[in-house]
Design an enzyme around this catalytic site. Structure first.
Site, mmCIF file in Angstrom:
data_model
loop_
_atom_site.group_PDB
_atom_site.id
_atom_site.type_symbol
_atom_site.label_atom_id
_atom_site.label_comp_id
_atom_site.label_asym_id
_atom_site.label_seq_id
_atom_site.Cartn_x
_atom_site.Cartn_y
_atom_site.Cartn_z
ATOM 1 N N ARG A 181 30.947 27.824 -31.807
ATOM 2 C CA ARG A 181 31.351 28.727 -32.883
ATOM 3 C C ARG A 181 32.336 29.795 -32.411
ATOM 4 O O ARG A 181 32.331 30.929 -32.886
ATOM 5 C CB ARG A 181 30.135 29.395 -33.539
ATOM 6 C CG ARG A 181 29.157 28.438 -34.167
ATOM 7 C CD ARG A 181 29.801 27.630 -35.293
ATOM 8 N NE ARG A 181 28.848 26.656 -35.808
ATOM 9 C CZ ARG A 181 28.727 25.417 -35.342
ATOM 10 N NH1 ARG A 181 29.538 24.973 -34.383
ATOM 11 N NH2 ARG A 181 27.845 24.577 -35.841
ATOM 12 N N SER A 258 25.637 30.865 -42.396
ATOM 13 C CA SER A 258 24.710 31.275 -41.340
ATOM 14 C C SER A 258 25.178 32.612 -40.774
ATOM 15 O O SER A 258 26.265 32.691 -40.195
ATOM 16 C CB SER A 258 24.653 30.215 -40.240
ATOM 17 O OG SER A 258 24.166 28.995 -40.760
ATOM 18 N N GLU A 362 27.725 36.009 -36.866
ATOM 19 C CA GLU A 362 28.850 35.088 -36.930
ATOM 20 C C GLU A 362 30.012 35.671 -37.727
ATOM 21 O O GLU A 362 31.173 35.492 -37.357
ATOM 22 C CB GLU A 362 28.406 33.750 -37.530
ATOM 23 C CG GLU A 362 29.449 32.664 -37.403
ATOM 24 C CD GLU A 362 28.893 31.273 -37.642
ATOM 25 O OE1 GLU A 362 29.631 30.442 -38.169
ATOM 26 O OE2 GLU A 362 27.725 31.029 -37.295
#
Length: 370
Positions: A181, A258, A362
Protein backbone atom coordinates in the site's frame (compact mmCIF):
# COMPACT_ATOMS: atom_id res chain seq x y z
CA UNK A 1 0.77 11.38 5.29
CA UNK A 2 -0.40 14.85 6.38
CA UNK A 3 -0.78 17.92 4.14
CA UNK A 4 -0.87 21.39 5.70
CA UNK A 5 -1.15 24.99 4.53
CA UNK A 6 -0.78 28.03 6.73
CA UNK A 7 -2.62 30.79 4.84
CA UNK A 8 -5.55 31.42 2.55
CA UNK A 9 -4.74 32.66 -0.95
CA UNK A 10 -7.18 35.37 -2.20
CA UNK A 11 -9.53 34.00 -4.85
CA UNK A 12 -9.11 36.96 -7.20
CA UNK A 13 -5.34 36.51 -7.20
CA UNK A 14 -5.72 32.84 -8.11
CA UNK A 15 -8.22 33.61 -10.87
CA UNK A 16 -5.89 36.12 -12.50
CA UNK A 17 -2.87 33.87 -12.09
CA UNK A 18 -4.54 30.86 -13.74
CA UNK A 19 -6.38 32.76 -16.48
CA UNK A 20 -4.24 31.34 -19.29
CA UNK A 21 -3.93 27.73 -18.04
CA UNK A 22 -7.25 26.36 -19.24
CA UNK A 23 -8.40 25.55 -15.70
CA UNK A 24 -11.86 26.50 -14.42
CA UNK A 25 -11.43 28.27 -11.06
CA UNK A 26 -14.17 28.13 -8.42
CA UNK A 27 -14.35 29.91 -5.06
CA UNK A 28 -15.19 28.49 -1.61
CA UNK A 29 -16.05 25.01 -2.85
CA UNK A 30 -17.07 22.64 0.00
CA UNK A 31 -14.51 19.86 -0.24
CA UNK A 32 -16.84 17.42 1.51
CA UNK A 33 -18.68 17.07 -1.80
CA UNK A 34 -15.49 15.96 -3.56
CA UNK A 35 -14.51 13.13 -1.19
CA UNK A 36 -16.03 9.75 -0.38
CA UNK A 37 -15.85 10.45 3.37
CA UNK A 38 -17.96 13.58 2.71
CA UNK A 39 -16.13 15.76 5.21
CA UNK A 40 -13.93 18.79 4.65
CA UNK A 41 -14.24 22.56 4.62
CA UNK A 42 -14.02 25.06 1.73
CA UNK A 43 -11.25 25.84 -0.72
CA UNK A 44 -10.51 27.45 -4.07
CA UNK A 45 -10.69 24.71 -6.69
CA UNK A 46 -9.07 24.68 -10.14
CA UNK A 47 -10.76 22.06 -12.34
CA UNK A 48 -8.41 20.65 -15.00
CA UNK A 49 -10.13 18.63 -17.73
CA UNK A 50 -7.08 18.18 -19.96
CA UNK A 51 -3.51 17.10 -19.33
CA UNK A 52 -2.32 20.41 -20.77
CA UNK A 53 -4.45 22.39 -18.28
CA UNK A 54 -3.28 20.21 -15.42
CA UNK A 55 0.42 20.67 -16.23
CA UNK A 56 0.06 24.43 -16.80
CA UNK A 57 -1.91 24.89 -13.58
CA UNK A 58 0.51 22.99 -11.35
CA UNK A 59 3.53 24.69 -12.92
CA UNK A 60 1.97 28.15 -12.49
CA UNK A 61 0.96 27.61 -8.87
CA UNK A 62 4.34 26.10 -7.98
CA UNK A 63 6.17 29.03 -9.57
CA UNK A 64 4.04 31.42 -7.50
CA UNK A 65 4.71 29.49 -4.30
CA UNK A 66 1.03 28.71 -3.71
CA UNK A 67 0.26 25.47 -1.82
CA UNK A 68 -1.38 22.81 -3.98
CA UNK A 69 -3.61 19.89 -3.03
CA UNK A 70 -4.12 17.40 -5.85
CA UNK A 71 -7.55 15.77 -5.85
CA UNK A 72 -9.20 13.36 -8.27
CA UNK A 73 -11.61 10.73 -6.96
CA UNK A 74 -11.28 11.91 -3.35
CA UNK A 75 -11.48 8.35 -2.02
CA UNK A 76 -8.29 8.48 0.04
CA UNK A 77 -8.54 11.91 1.68
CA UNK A 78 -9.63 13.12 5.09
CA UNK A 79 -9.75 16.93 4.81
CA UNK A 80 -10.08 19.12 7.91
CA UNK A 81 -13.21 21.11 8.67
CA UNK A 82 -11.20 24.29 8.02
CA UNK A 83 -10.66 23.23 4.42
CA UNK A 84 -7.50 24.06 2.48
CA UNK A 85 -5.93 27.50 2.23
CA UNK A 86 -4.07 26.98 -1.03
CA UNK A 87 -5.55 25.76 -4.29
CA UNK A 88 -7.13 22.36 -4.80
CA UNK A 89 -6.18 21.18 -8.28
CA UNK A 90 -8.94 18.82 -9.33
CA UNK A 91 -7.67 16.27 -11.84
CA UNK A 92 -10.66 15.78 -14.14
CA UNK A 93 -8.95 14.15 -17.13
CA UNK A 94 -10.90 11.10 -18.32
CA UNK A 95 -9.19 9.45 -21.30
CA UNK A 96 -8.99 5.64 -21.58
CA UNK A 97 -7.25 4.05 -24.57
CA UNK A 98 -6.65 0.36 -25.37
CA UNK A 99 -3.93 -1.26 -27.44
CA UNK A 100 -3.17 -4.91 -28.20
CA UNK A 101 -1.14 -5.24 -25.02
CA UNK A 102 -3.09 -3.24 -22.48
CA UNK A 103 -4.67 0.03 -21.45
CA UNK A 104 -3.52 3.63 -20.90
CA UNK A 105 -5.71 5.79 -18.67
CA UNK A 106 -5.39 9.46 -17.86
CA UNK A 107 -4.97 10.18 -14.16
CA UNK A 108 -8.49 11.49 -13.57
CA UNK A 109 -10.29 8.51 -15.11
CA UNK A 110 -12.53 6.78 -12.58
CA UNK A 111 -10.72 3.59 -11.65
CA UNK A 112 -13.68 1.24 -11.77
CA UNK A 113 -14.58 2.59 -15.21
CA UNK A 114 -11.08 1.60 -16.36
CA UNK A 115 -11.57 -1.91 -14.95
CA UNK A 116 -15.07 -2.25 -16.43
CA UNK A 117 -13.87 -1.04 -19.85
CA UNK A 118 -10.94 -3.49 -19.85
CA UNK A 119 -13.25 -6.42 -19.12
CA UNK A 120 -15.78 -5.26 -21.73
CA UNK A 121 -12.95 -4.98 -24.27
CA UNK A 122 -11.97 -8.62 -23.75
CA UNK A 123 -8.97 -8.13 -21.47
CA UNK A 124 -8.16 -9.77 -18.16
CA UNK A 125 -5.88 -8.80 -15.28
CA UNK A 126 -7.60 -5.92 -13.51
CA UNK A 127 -10.84 -7.67 -12.50
CA UNK A 128 -9.78 -8.32 -8.88
CA UNK A 129 -9.46 -4.55 -8.45
CA UNK A 130 -13.12 -3.98 -9.38
CA UNK A 131 -15.26 -1.66 -7.28
CA UNK A 132 -12.38 0.28 -5.76
CA UNK A 133 -13.30 3.98 -5.68
CA UNK A 134 -10.98 6.75 -6.77
CA UNK A 135 -8.98 7.59 -9.86
CA UNK A 136 -6.57 5.73 -12.11
CA UNK A 137 -3.76 8.12 -11.21
CA UNK A 138 -4.01 7.26 -7.52
CA UNK A 139 -3.54 3.53 -8.03
CA UNK A 140 0.28 3.51 -8.33
CA UNK A 141 0.63 6.06 -5.53
CA UNK A 142 -1.02 3.70 -3.06
CA UNK A 143 -0.03 0.50 -4.86
CA UNK A 144 -3.73 -0.31 -4.70
CA UNK A 145 -4.50 -3.96 -4.13
CA UNK A 146 -7.37 -6.33 -3.41
CA UNK A 147 -8.16 -10.05 -3.57
CA UNK A 148 -4.56 -11.07 -4.17
CA UNK A 149 -3.67 -8.57 -6.92
CA UNK A 150 -1.66 -5.36 -6.62
CA UNK A 151 -1.12 -2.56 -9.12
CA UNK A 152 2.64 -3.21 -8.99
CA UNK A 153 2.08 -6.61 -10.62
CA UNK A 154 0.36 -5.16 -13.70
CA UNK A 155 1.74 -1.66 -14.13
CA UNK A 156 3.88 -1.10 -17.21
CA UNK A 157 4.73 2.58 -16.68
CA UNK A 158 3.51 5.89 -15.23
CA UNK A 159 3.63 9.31 -16.90
CA UNK A 160 4.86 11.89 -14.39
CA UNK A 161 5.30 15.63 -14.15
CA UNK A 162 8.36 16.46 -12.07
CA UNK A 163 7.39 19.59 -10.13
CA UNK A 164 11.00 20.61 -9.49
CA UNK A 165 12.49 20.20 -12.94
CA UNK A 166 9.29 20.65 -14.96
CA UNK A 167 10.15 17.48 -16.90
CA UNK A 168 7.40 15.16 -18.15
CA UNK A 169 8.45 11.54 -18.65
CA UNK A 170 7.37 7.92 -18.36
CA UNK A 171 8.68 6.08 -15.27
CA UNK A 172 8.96 2.29 -14.97
CA UNK A 173 7.78 0.27 -11.94
CA UNK A 174 11.32 -0.35 -10.71
CA UNK A 175 11.67 3.41 -10.12
CA UNK A 176 8.60 3.63 -7.91
CA UNK A 177 9.71 1.72 -4.81
CA UNK A 178 6.52 -0.29 -4.47
CA UNK A 179 5.63 -1.83 -1.11
CA UNK A 180 2.48 -2.84 0.69
CA UNK A 181 0.00 0.00 0.00
CA UNK A 182 2.84 2.39 -0.70
CA UNK A 183 5.32 3.75 -3.24
CA UNK A 184 7.83 6.58 -3.48
CA UNK A 185 5.01 8.66 -4.94
CA UNK A 186 3.00 8.42 -1.72
CA UNK A 187 5.71 9.90 0.45
CA UNK A 188 6.60 12.88 -1.72
CA UNK A 189 4.71 15.63 -3.52
CA UNK A 190 7.45 16.07 -6.12
CA UNK A 191 5.62 14.22 -8.91
CA UNK A 192 2.16 14.50 -10.41
CA UNK A 193 0.74 11.40 -12.07
CA UNK A 194 -0.59 12.28 -15.53
CA UNK A 195 -1.36 8.81 -16.89
CA UNK A 196 -0.90 5.12 -16.15
CA UNK A 197 -0.32 2.18 -18.47
CA UNK A 198 -1.14 -1.43 -17.58
CA UNK A 199 -0.26 -4.71 -19.25
CA UNK A 200 -3.37 -6.90 -19.57
CA UNK A 201 -4.20 -10.46 -20.58
CA UNK A 202 -5.51 -10.50 -24.18
CA UNK A 203 -7.24 -13.88 -23.65
CA UNK A 204 -9.85 -12.35 -21.34
CA UNK A 205 -8.91 -14.65 -18.47
CA UNK A 206 -8.48 -13.41 -14.93
CA UNK A 207 -5.27 -13.14 -12.99
CA UNK A 208 -4.60 -16.40 -11.05
CA UNK A 209 -7.02 -16.60 -8.11
CA UNK A 210 -4.72 -16.38 -5.11
CA UNK A 211 -7.21 -15.08 -2.53
CA UNK A 212 -9.08 -17.83 -0.70
CA UNK A 213 -12.37 -15.96 -0.20
CA UNK A 214 -12.61 -15.05 -3.89
CA UNK A 215 -11.61 -18.52 -5.09
CA UNK A 216 -14.28 -20.06 -2.86
CA UNK A 217 -16.91 -17.64 -4.17
CA UNK A 218 -16.10 -18.86 -7.68
CA UNK A 219 -15.83 -22.54 -6.70
CA UNK A 220 -12.27 -22.50 -7.99
CA UNK A 221 -8.98 -23.84 -6.69
CA UNK A 222 -6.41 -21.26 -5.69
CA UNK A 223 -4.19 -20.48 -8.65
CA UNK A 224 -6.85 -21.20 -11.27
CA UNK A 225 -8.19 -18.55 -13.63
CA UNK A 226 -11.73 -17.73 -14.70
CA UNK A 227 -13.24 -15.41 -17.33
CA UNK A 228 -12.49 -11.86 -16.24
CA UNK A 229 -16.14 -10.80 -16.33
CA UNK A 230 -17.14 -13.64 -14.02
CA UNK A 231 -14.42 -12.67 -11.53
CA UNK A 232 -15.40 -9.00 -11.69
CA UNK A 233 -18.99 -9.85 -10.79
CA UNK A 234 -17.85 -11.97 -7.84
CA UNK A 235 -15.53 -9.25 -6.57
CA UNK A 236 -18.28 -6.64 -6.76
CA UNK A 237 -20.62 -8.92 -4.78
CA UNK A 238 -18.01 -9.51 -2.09
CA UNK A 239 -17.14 -5.82 -1.82
CA UNK A 240 -20.79 -4.78 -1.70
CA UNK A 241 -21.35 -7.20 1.17
CA UNK A 242 -18.65 -5.32 3.10
CA UNK A 243 -19.95 -1.84 2.24
CA UNK A 244 -16.99 -1.27 -0.07
CA UNK A 245 -18.87 -0.26 -3.24
CA UNK A 246 -20.03 3.37 -3.29
CA UNK A 247 -23.77 3.85 -2.74
CA UNK A 248 -25.15 7.28 -1.82
CA UNK A 249 -28.02 5.64 0.09
CA UNK A 250 -25.77 3.40 2.20
CA UNK A 251 -23.82 5.23 4.90
CA UNK A 252 -21.56 2.20 5.31
CA UNK A 253 -20.01 3.31 2.01
CA UNK A 254 -19.40 6.90 3.19
CA UNK A 255 -15.82 6.02 3.99
CA UNK A 256 -12.26 6.06 2.72
CA UNK A 257 -12.31 2.29 2.36
CA UNK A 258 -9.97 0.51 4.74
CA UNK A 259 -8.90 3.28 7.12
CA UNK A 260 -5.89 1.46 8.58
CA UNK A 261 -3.28 -0.60 6.77
CA UNK A 262 -2.54 -4.13 7.92
CA UNK A 263 0.40 -3.71 10.33
CA UNK A 264 3.69 -5.41 9.58
CA UNK A 265 5.48 -6.46 12.78
CA UNK A 266 9.26 -7.08 12.71
CA UNK A 267 10.07 -10.76 13.18
CA UNK A 268 11.82 -10.07 16.47
CA UNK A 269 8.58 -8.65 17.93
CA UNK A 270 6.25 -11.39 16.69
CA UNK A 271 6.39 -13.48 19.86
CA UNK A 272 5.73 -10.41 22.02
CA UNK A 273 2.68 -9.43 19.97
CA UNK A 274 1.28 -12.95 19.93
CA UNK A 275 1.69 -13.14 23.72
CA UNK A 276 -0.23 -9.86 24.12
CA UNK A 277 -3.01 -11.18 21.90
CA UNK A 278 -3.20 -14.46 23.84
CA UNK A 279 -3.35 -12.55 27.14
CA UNK A 280 -6.28 -10.44 26.01
CA UNK A 281 -8.15 -12.79 23.65
CA UNK A 282 -7.05 -16.27 24.68
CA UNK A 283 -5.59 -19.15 22.73
CA UNK A 284 -6.99 -18.41 19.27
CA UNK A 285 -5.83 -18.71 15.69
CA UNK A 286 -4.41 -15.32 14.68
CA UNK A 287 -4.54 -14.41 10.97
CA UNK A 288 -0.97 -13.46 10.04
CA UNK A 289 1.04 -13.68 6.85
CA UNK A 290 4.74 -13.60 5.96
CA UNK A 291 6.01 -10.23 4.74
CA UNK A 292 9.36 -9.00 3.46
CA UNK A 293 9.69 -6.81 6.56
CA UNK A 294 8.35 -9.32 9.08
CA UNK A 295 4.84 -10.63 9.77
CA UNK A 296 1.66 -8.95 8.53
CA UNK A 297 -1.33 -9.03 10.90
CA UNK A 298 -4.95 -8.31 9.97
CA UNK A 299 -5.90 -4.81 11.09
CA UNK A 300 -9.62 -5.63 10.93
CA UNK A 301 -9.16 -8.70 13.12
CA UNK A 302 -7.12 -6.73 15.69
CA UNK A 303 -9.69 -3.93 15.79
CA UNK A 304 -12.55 -6.32 16.41
CA UNK A 305 -10.67 -8.36 19.02
CA UNK A 306 -9.68 -5.16 20.82
CA UNK A 307 -13.36 -4.55 21.50
CA UNK A 308 -14.33 -2.33 18.59
CA UNK A 309 -17.07 -4.26 16.86
CA UNK A 310 -19.07 -3.42 13.76
CA UNK A 311 -21.00 -0.19 14.23
CA UNK A 312 -18.87 0.98 17.19
CA UNK A 313 -19.64 3.13 19.19
CA UNK A 314 -23.29 2.76 18.15
CA UNK A 315 -26.04 5.31 17.65
CA UNK A 316 -26.32 8.27 17.78
CA UNK A 317 -22.59 8.79 17.07
CA UNK A 318 -22.08 10.65 13.76
CA UNK A 319 -18.91 8.68 12.97
CA UNK A 320 -18.94 4.91 13.46
CA UNK A 321 -17.22 1.78 12.28
CA UNK A 322 -19.06 0.25 9.36
CA UNK A 323 -21.83 -2.16 10.30
CA UNK A 324 -20.43 -4.51 7.65
CA UNK A 325 -16.65 -4.19 7.97
CA UNK A 326 -14.70 -3.07 11.05
CA UNK A 327 -11.81 -1.70 9.01
CA UNK A 328 -13.92 1.10 7.52
CA UNK A 329 -14.61 4.31 9.47
CA UNK A 330 -17.87 5.76 8.21
CA UNK A 331 -19.73 9.07 8.17
CA UNK A 332 -23.34 8.39 9.17
CA UNK A 333 -24.53 11.55 7.43
CA UNK A 334 -23.55 14.49 9.64
CA UNK A 335 -20.00 13.73 10.79
CA UNK A 336 -17.25 16.33 10.77
CA UNK A 337 -13.61 15.67 10.01
CA UNK A 338 -12.88 15.95 13.73
CA UNK A 339 -15.54 13.32 14.45
CA UNK A 340 -13.76 10.96 12.06
CA UNK A 341 -10.36 11.68 13.57
CA UNK A 342 -11.64 11.19 17.12
CA UNK A 343 -12.98 7.76 16.20
CA UNK A 344 -9.73 6.86 14.45
CA UNK A 345 -7.71 7.85 17.53
CA UNK A 346 -9.93 5.78 19.81
CA UNK A 347 -9.51 2.69 17.67
CA UNK A 348 -5.79 3.19 17.07
CA UNK A 349 -5.02 3.79 20.75
CA UNK A 350 -7.19 0.89 21.89
CA UNK A 351 -5.38 -1.58 19.63
CA UNK A 352 -2.00 -0.22 20.75
CA UNK A 353 -2.91 -0.51 24.44
CA UNK A 354 -4.12 -4.10 24.16
CA UNK A 355 -1.76 -5.62 21.61
CA UNK A 356 1.25 -3.31 21.37
CA UNK A 357 0.64 -2.62 17.68
CA UNK A 358 0.22 0.92 16.37
CA UNK A 359 -2.09 1.06 13.38
CA UNK A 360 -1.24 3.52 10.62
CA UNK A 361 -3.89 5.34 8.58
CA UNK A 362 -4.17 4.69 4.87
CA UNK A 363 -5.88 7.98 3.82
CA UNK A 364 -3.96 11.23 3.39
CA UNK A 365 -4.95 13.61 6.20
CA UNK A 366 -5.15 17.25 5.11
CA UNK A 367 -4.98 20.17 7.55
CA UNK A 368 -4.98 18.07 10.72
CA UNK A 369 -3.17 15.17 12.33
CA UNK A 370 -4.19 11.82 13.72
Amino acid sequence: MTVRTSHVVPFQDVTELLAATGARVRNSVPLAGLTTLRVGGPATVADCESVEALVATVRTLDAAGIPVLLLAGGSNLLISDAGFGGVVVRIATRGIEFSEAGVTAEAGAAWDEVVAASVASGFGGLECLSGIPGSAGATPVQNVGAYGVEVAQLLRRVRLLDRKSGEIRWATPDELGFGYRTSVLKHSDRSVVLAVEFALRPDGRSAPLNYRELAAALDAAEGETRPAGQVREAVLRLRAGKGMVLDAEDHDTWSAGSFFTNPVVPTEREAEVRAAIAKYVGDVTVPAYPSVAGVKFSAGWLIERAGFGKGFPGTPAPARLSTKHTLALTNRGAATAEDMLALARTVRDGVAERFGIRLEPEPVIVGSTL
